[in-house]
Structure formats: structure tokens, C-alpha cells
Scaffold this motif. Structure first.
Motif, PDB file in Angstrom:
ATOM      1  N   SER A  91       0.827  -1.204   0.000  1.00 23.74           N
ATOM      2  CA  SER A  91       0.000   0.000   0.000  1.00 23.74           C
ATOM      3  C   SER A  91       0.864   1.257   0.000  1.00 23.74           C
ATOM      4  N   SER A  92       1.902   1.252   0.816  1.00 24.43           N
ATOM      5  CA  SER A  92       2.765   2.425   0.925  1.00 24.43           C
ATOM      6  C   SER A  92       3.555   2.682  -0.365  1.00 24.43           C
ATOM      7  N   VAL A  93       4.069   1.624  -0.951  1.00 23.20           N
ATOM      8  CA  VAL A  93       4.832   1.781  -2.206  1.00 23.20           C
ATOM      9  C   VAL A  93       3.912   2.311  -3.310  1.00 23.20           C
ATOM     10  N   MET A  94       2.734   1.724  -3.422  1.00 20.69           N
ATOM     11  CA  MET A  94       1.800   2.175  -4.456  1.00 20.69           C
ATOM     12  C   MET A  94       1.310   3.596  -4.177  1.00 20.69           C
ATOM     13  N   GLN A  95       1.159   3.929  -2.901  1.00 21.45           N
ATOM     14  CA  GLN A  95       0.769   5.292  -2.565  1.00 21.45           C
ATOM     15  C   GLN A  95       1.856   6.279  -2.984  1.00 21.45           C
ATOM     16  N   GLY A  96       3.097   5.894  -2.823  1.00 20.52           N
ATOM     17  CA  GLY A  96       4.193   6.754  -3.281  1.00 20.52           C
ATOM     18  C   GLY A  96       4.104   7.040  -4.765  1.00 20.52           C
ATOM     19  N   CYS A 116      -6.124  15.031  -6.825  1.00 18.97           N
ATOM     20  CA  CYS A 116      -4.981  14.116  -6.787  1.00 18.97           C
ATOM     21  C   CYS A 116      -4.861  13.400  -5.448  1.00 18.97           C
ATOM     22  N   TRP A 117      -5.512  13.915  -4.413  1.00 19.41           N
ATOM     23  CA  TRP A 117      -5.494  13.251  -3.111  1.00 19.41           C
ATOM     24  C   TRP A 117      -6.411  12.026  -3.079  1.00 19.41           C
ATOM     25  N   ILE A 118      -7.323  11.899  -4.032  1.00 17.63           N
ATOM     26  CA  ILE A 118      -8.256  10.765  -4.025  1.00 17.63           C
ATOM     27  C   ILE A 118      -7.510   9.438  -4.170  1.00 17.63           C
ATOM     28  N   PRO A 119      -6.674   9.233  -5.192  1.00 17.35           N
ATOM     29  CA  PRO A 119      -5.958   7.951  -5.259  1.00 17.35           C
ATOM     30  C   PRO A 119      -4.982   7.758  -4.098  1.00 17.35           C
ATOM     31  N   VAL A 120      -4.479   8.842  -3.563  1.00 17.59           N
ATOM     32  CA  VAL A 120      -3.595   8.752  -2.396  1.00 17.59           C
ATOM     33  C   VAL A 120      -4.385   8.173  -1.215  1.00 17.59           C
ATOM     34  N   GLY A 121      -5.591   8.672  -1.014  1.00 11.36           N
ATOM     35  CA  GLY A 121      -6.434   8.178   0.072  1.00 11.36           C
ATOM     36  C   GLY A 121      -6.919   6.760  -0.147  1.00 11.36           C
ATOM     37  N   VAL A 122      -7.250   6.429  -1.383  1.00 15.81           N
ATOM     38  CA  VAL A 122      -7.715   5.073  -1.677  1.00 15.81           C
ATOM     39  C   VAL A 122      -6.612   4.053  -1.393  1.00 15.81           C
ATOM     40  N   THR A 123      -5.401   4.329  -1.843  1.00 12.35           N
ATOM     41  CA  THR A 123      -4.306   3.378  -1.595  1.00 12.35           C
ATOM     42  C   THR A 123      -3.968   3.318  -0.110  1.00 12.35           C
TER      43      THR A 123
END
Length: 140
Positions: A91-96, A116-123
């Protein structure tokens, strides 16, 4: 041997979460480093986005502390700690990667920053789900 297996399970979520956070922050930080020379203002939001993957370390820590205070077999602790830790790490790597893409998109068009925060929050949510799953699995 049972005690070693148990402790490997206990420390796995924290260790794997921290590894994932380090990699995720490196990916997002590289995106930030490329973006900063192209932006003259509003760096704070981009810096915050680059730090977002660090939160998975907290989820790993919470799960580690929960495991440490629980009763169960070494195999149970290893399965929960290792599998949840891997999920938190990924999750953290993909969030990066999402953060780096969001930083780049924001440099191109500042109006998309909030979106742009939406995919950050989803991951991020998958790390939360893994932590909660681990806590519930201990009760089984």
C-alpha cells in the motif's frame, strides 16, 4: 522455536510498514524534487503529498503493539503479522507512486491538486483495512 516464530510475526507489520514507507516516500520525494524547480509557490501541499506514504509505518506500529499484547500461537502471529505487513508495505509503495503522479499533475495544472489526493487516500485505505483485519483475526 515457537517464540522466534511468534516474535517474527509481531515485528513483521512494523518492519514491513517502515520499509514500504521508506520506498513510497522515496518515490514521492523524487517526484517532489523534480517538481520544485518548476513551481514558484505553494510548495507546502506538494511536500505534504510526498510525505503521505509515511503513515503506513503507524499502522504497522499499531498492529505490532496489538499483536504484542495478544494471546495466540506462533503460527497465528506469523501469518497475521507477515500477511498484513506485506499488504501495508505494498500500500505504501503504491501510494508513493500515486503521490508522485499527483505532484506531477499539480505542477502541470494547479486546479487538480485536491483531486490528486483521491488515489492517495484510496491506496492508504488498504493499509488501514490490513491493520483492522489483523486486529480482528487475532480474535478468531
Amino acid at each position: 522455536m515457537e517464540e522466534i516464530i511468534k516474535w517474527l510475526g509481531i515485528i513483521s507489520p512494523m518492519a514491513l510498514g517502515a520499509i514500504g514507507s521508506a520506498i513510497g516516500c522515496m518515490i514521492a520525494g523524487a517526484g517532489l524534487a523534480g517538481a520544485l524547480p518548476r513551481t514558484k509557490e505553494s510548495h507546502g501541499g506538494l511536500i505534504a503529498m510526498s510525505a503521505a506514504p509515511s503513515s503506513q509505518t503507524i499502522y504497522g506500529l499499531v498492529l505490532m503493539m496489538t499483536l504484542k499484547g495478544a494471546n495466540g500461537s506462533g503460527a497465528q502471529f506469523l501469518a497475521i503479522g507477515l500477511l498484513c505487513g506485506v499488504a501495508i508495505m505494498i500500500s505504501s509503495v503504491m501510494q508513493g507512486r500515486c503521490c508522485a503522479a499527483g505532484i506531477r499533475a499539480t505542477v502541470e495544472d494547479k486546479t487538480v491538486y485536491g483531486k490528486c489526493w483521491i488515489p492517495v487516500g484510496v491506496t492508504e485505505s488498504f493499509a488501514v483495512f490490513a491493520m483492522v483485519f489483523g486486529m480482528i483475526a487475532l480474535q478468531a
